[in-house]
Design a protein around this motif. Structure first.
Motif, PDB file in Angstrom:
ATOM      1  N   GLU A  92      -6.838  -9.733  -0.344  1.00 53.73           N
ATOM      2  CA  GLU A  92      -7.453  -8.719  -1.214  1.00 53.73           C
ATOM      3  C   GLU A  92      -7.119  -8.949  -2.685  1.00 53.73           C
ATOM      4  N   SER A  93      -5.896  -9.422  -2.940  1.00 49.68           N
ATOM      5  CA  SER A  93      -5.420  -9.568  -4.317  1.00 49.68           C
ATOM      6  C   SER A  93      -5.918 -10.840  -4.992  1.00 49.68           C
ATOM      7  N   LYS A 141       0.826  -1.208   0.000  1.00 50.47           N
ATOM      8  CA  LYS A 141       0.000   0.000   0.000  1.00 50.47           C
ATOM      9  C   LYS A 141       0.866   1.267   0.000  1.00 50.47           C
ATOM     10  N   SER A 190      -4.133  -2.584  -8.040  1.00 50.51           N
ATOM     11  CA  SER A 190      -5.517  -2.528  -7.567  1.00 50.51           C
ATOM     12  C   SER A 190      -6.496  -2.772  -8.713  1.00 50.51           C
TER      13      SER A 190
END
Length: 198
Positions: free
Chosen positions: A143-144, A36, A83
């Motif tokens: 998340e990925s 991030k 993202s």
């Protein structure tokens, strides 16, 4: 006019957010990851037990995958986790180097490494990286869309395996020890006893 390379890590602002484009300009010897946009230092040099586990497990996966479209890679090997698909280097804020990873989608591989989530990731814990692997990377891999995440505890000789559920969250498949036989969900047919890793 191109920006200059940075050869001294102390010139970076630890509070700033950096992209993969910035990362490509860093020529210092320190190994770092970006999560991030934040800089995370990697351990100075893996321990002997870490290297032994990495070689043992990685070789078993490598031999199993011979002639298979999936490929196994070892750190240092950059994995960029954008993202969104099609992100440019300056729009990518996650660059990690898993200890071992398996990539089945060949379109994710290029000369720089892997772009997008590997199918399977293995992190071998050390005191230096444990918090990052158990928290920051766990969340990032979830998340990925990493389908299977192995966390290896060399000191305790334990392997935890998390599998991505239909809800997009990791679910603990099991904690394996000793004579327990690990069977991968992603690598169908791949199995080994925990004691054989250590």
């Amino acid at each position: 006019m191109p920006e200059e390379n940075i050869d001294d890590i102390t010139l970076l602002d630890s509070g700033a957010a950096y992209s993969y484009a910035d990362y490509l300009r860093w020529t210092f010897e320190d190994r770092v990851e970006l999560i991030k946009g934040k800089i995370f230092h990697m351990s100075p040099g893996p321990s002997r037990s870490h290297q032994k586990v990495s070689a043992s497990l990685g070789n078993k996966m490598y031999n199993f995958l011979e002639g298979h479209p999936c490929e196994v890679y070892f750190a240092p090997f950059d994995v960029r986790l954008p993202s969104k698909i099609g992100s440019k280097d300056k729009e990518i804020f996650n660059v990690v180097q898993p200890d071992i990873m398996v990539v089945c989608d060949q379109s994710k591989l290029d000369d720089k490494g892997c772009i997008g989530a590997p199918d399977l990731v293995v992190e071998i814990l050390s005191p230096f990286t444990a918090a990052k692997d158990l928290n920051n990377k766990y969340s990032l891999y979830e998340e990925s869309g990493v389908r299977e995440y192995w966390i290896v505890y060399p000191g305790e000789e334990i392997v935890e395996i998390f599998v991505l559920g239909d809800n997009g969250k990791f679910e603990l498949r099991n904690r394996f020890i000793g004579e327990d036989e690990i069977q991968s969900v992603v690598l169908v047919g791949f199995s080994l006893k925990v004691k054989d890793i250590f």
